[in-house]
Design a protein around this motif. Sequence first.
Motif, PDB file in Angstrom:
ATOM      1  N   THR A 199       0.834  -1.209   0.000  1.00  0.00           N
ATOM      2  CA  THR A 199       0.000   0.000   0.000  1.00  0.00           C
ATOM      3  C   THR A 199       0.863   1.252   0.000  1.00  0.00           C
ATOM      4  O   THR A 199       0.547   2.242  -0.672  1.00  0.00           O
ATOM      5  CB  THR A 199      -0.934   0.005   1.222  1.00  0.00           C
ATOM      6  OG1 THR A 199      -1.695  -1.201   1.237  1.00  0.00           O
ATOM      7  CG2 THR A 199      -1.880   1.187   1.174  1.00  0.00           C
ATOM      8  N   GLU A 250      -3.230   5.715   5.454  1.00  0.00           N
ATOM      9  CA  GLU A 250      -2.836   7.065   5.856  1.00  0.00           C
ATOM     10  C   GLU A 250      -3.598   7.522   7.093  1.00  0.00           C
ATOM     11  O   GLU A 250      -3.046   8.213   7.948  1.00  0.00           O
ATOM     12  CB  GLU A 250      -3.055   8.038   4.696  1.00  0.00           C
ATOM     13  CG  GLU A 250      -2.056   7.841   3.560  1.00  0.00           C
ATOM     14  CD  GLU A 250      -2.238   8.848   2.435  1.00  0.00           C
ATOM     15  OE1 GLU A 250      -3.192   9.663   2.528  1.00  0.00           O
ATOM     16  OE2 GLU A 250      -1.437   8.823   1.487  1.00  0.00           O
ATOM     17  N   VAL A 287      -5.160   3.039   0.297  1.00  0.00           N
ATOM     18  CA  VAL A 287      -4.208   4.114   0.606  1.00  0.00           C
ATOM     19  C   VAL A 287      -4.768   5.037   1.679  1.00  0.00           C
ATOM     20  O   VAL A 287      -4.070   5.399   2.635  1.00  0.00           O
ATOM     21  CB  VAL A 287      -3.865   4.910  -0.669  1.00  0.00           C
ATOM     22  CG1 VAL A 287      -3.130   6.198  -0.323  1.00  0.00           C
ATOM     23  CG2 VAL A 287      -3.018   4.067  -1.611  1.00  0.00           C
ATOM     24  N   ASP A 288      -6.040   5.414   1.540  1.00  0.00           N
ATOM     25  CA  ASP A 288      -6.653   6.307   2.533  1.00  0.00           C
ATOM     26  C   ASP A 288      -6.726   5.653   3.907  1.00  0.00           C
ATOM     27  O   ASP A 288      -6.497   6.304   4.932  1.00  0.00           O
ATOM     28  CB  ASP A 288      -8.059   6.719   2.081  1.00  0.00           C
ATOM     29  CG  ASP A 288      -8.027   7.815   1.034  1.00  0.00           C
ATOM     30  OD1 ASP A 288      -6.930   8.331   0.769  1.00  0.00           O
ATOM     31  OD2 ASP A 288      -9.093   8.155   0.482  1.00  0.00           O
ATOM     32  N   SER A 317       0.831   4.254  -2.727  1.00  0.00           N
ATOM     33  CA  SER A 317       0.718   5.656  -2.336  1.00  0.00           C
ATOM     34  C   SER A 317       1.838   6.486  -2.961  1.00  0.00           C
ATOM     35  O   SER A 317       1.608   7.602  -3.437  1.00  0.00           O
ATOM     36  CB  SER A 317       0.766   5.771  -0.808  1.00  0.00           C
ATOM     37  OG  SER A 317       0.662   7.111  -0.401  1.00  0.00           O
TER      38      SER A 317
END
Length: 718
Positions: free
Chosen positions: A118, A167, A163-164, A122
Amino acid sequence: MLILALNGLLPQANSQKNERADTFLEETDATKASDIIDREFSTNKGIPALLTWYKASSLSDNDLASIQGLTKKLTDQPIKGTFVPPFHDIPLPVLKNQVSKDGTTLVLPIVFDKNLETAEISARLGELKKTAKSIFPKDPFRTSLKDEENLVVRVTGPAGVAVDATELFSQGDLSLLIGTVMIVLLFLLIIYRSPILALIPLVGVGMAYMLISPILGVLGKEGVIDYDAQAISIMTVLLFGAGTDYCLFLIAQFRKNLREEEDKFIAIRRAFSLSSGAIFMSGLTVVVSLLVLLVANYGSVHRFAIPFSLAILIMMAASLSLIPALLSILGRTSFYPFVPRTEEMTVKWAAKKGKVVKAPKDKANLGEYVGKVVSYKPWRVAAITLIILGVFALFSTKMETTYDTLSSFPKDMPSREGFDLLSKKFNPGELAPVSVIVKGSGSEANLKEKLENLPFVAEVSNPVKGEKDSSIVKYELALNMNPYSNEAMAHIPELKKDVQSFIKQSGGDDRDVWIGGMTAEQYDTKQTTKADSSLVIPLIIGLIAILLLLYLRSIIATVYLIGTVLLSYFSALGLGWIILHYGFGVEAIQGFIPLYAFVFIVALGEDYNIFMISSIWRKSKEMPLKRAIKEGVSETGGVITSAGIILAATFTVLTTLPIQVLVHFGTITAIGILLDTFIVRPFLVPALTSIFGQWAFWPSKKRMDGVRILKEKEVIRN
């Protein structure tokens, strides 16, 4: 020195997180479908991201030309591990046909290599954004959706969601650590009003954390265990909350002994003798409960086991070694400026200061009052508390759950904004299509027609045959609803049953049917979580029962202690649902939260029961049971209340993060701990002990009754 050496030589836990660890440890229908797709359909290999382009005033020819310019530049200067479709080769009139009916939205699919982590996805998205910035007059990735004049793009789809999610948890790591330390420090200062004492538990927890991090780091690096950002976040909270509790159990006894014993070393030895058994038993209960998670099939639950149990084990060891050592060295200075002294020391100190020592006045003690009430009016107390907890528990039956990852994101997260655009402008089912894979049906056209006639299906792709096994055929279904919703998930077993029926009628083997995609994976998550709960919960209850039975040697006490904690768990679910749903408008909580909450509420709640009941058991050897209950509640009330408040506060820190999963989990767990602290421990448990009387010790030898105790003491004195 050893801890410093380990931190210098070994990797830290945060550097070895695996955000793409297996969702399921055992194969499910969705994972079987995924394996077949990887093997037979090479064009489907990869993780898709959907770049959703939007302009409120409609996409102009210049906007579309700029998007084509981006795909051309990405084709001429490709980003490693990324496939971008050649939109620049599509004539503008044809490209316009792919724009939404209202002319505002276009989707550009991008595929990343399946083997990319991941973090690597990103990084590649970051490169793509830099390229876009050089083409568009205003950065479309940063432009607000409210901007009606400029082009906007949001990354959604499986890659964008992953990705979100990563993060979100990564951003919360540091803030969570700082917030947890500050809240623990604040409450310790308020409770003990001593800056030195407030730092002692934090030193113990900090040293434990410095030891845990490199150990987890090397275990993760060597592939012995997997853990993700979510596990590390919750482990931090658990370490500070539970670790501080264990320290307080010892500190409270030490302070009490310093008022009775001048020699600080005798005081700490006595404190250790009286509290170490309860601390060890409490920690062991939590460690064993957490290790049970190793039997879970759902990866996220399974990955909690080692980090969490290791954290508690090391913190328990620190509470029984480092903390006593620090208290021994500092002695009474630990409590400055409110230094506990014996009566004789107080007189000498006052004489030296030229002050007159006033005889202490008897102060009303809330703990003594509660102890008196539960001892002499146990039936009334038990009835009231059972009614309160029972009402809350009833609301747990109304709780709604979901497995929709996007619903746990803040509304302004790019992947959620992109999905909302797709939902409004296109069929939302296109975001995550369902894969139907069959083998040897021999009538692909008829099956496609049957799938198209299903009421929940919007579109069906043409059948594609496998590259290595031509008898394997795949269809892509776009549902006519949110593919992440409970409604969509509920159609998965129905879809499989219909396809199996068709295959069987066509003379094929109905076992050769597999359903894949995110919706199917969510359905498997629900089924797996249910199966895990039915296995984990009884195992935890059984192991805690064995530990309590060995420690208390009482079947009756073991039964009602476990029963009260289970009641507080269901009450926490109910009250949590009342607050989240009716107070904050939460429509559903993540489906695995009840299992998470169970482990923490039951294991940590039993800690307080053990600590209090240990005091009652010890005192019942020397005095009548009712008096033992009264004094036991009074003696442990302050420290358990302090510990419960601090532990609940640390879990409440999770609610400050922009991650709904942790907000819901933190809320329910904190409520469960507070119910244990203020209702179960001070009222329900001692009331039940008083009601059962001498039977509370069964089948152990009954304690002596009060008259006999008094007579024997009189004989000894004479």
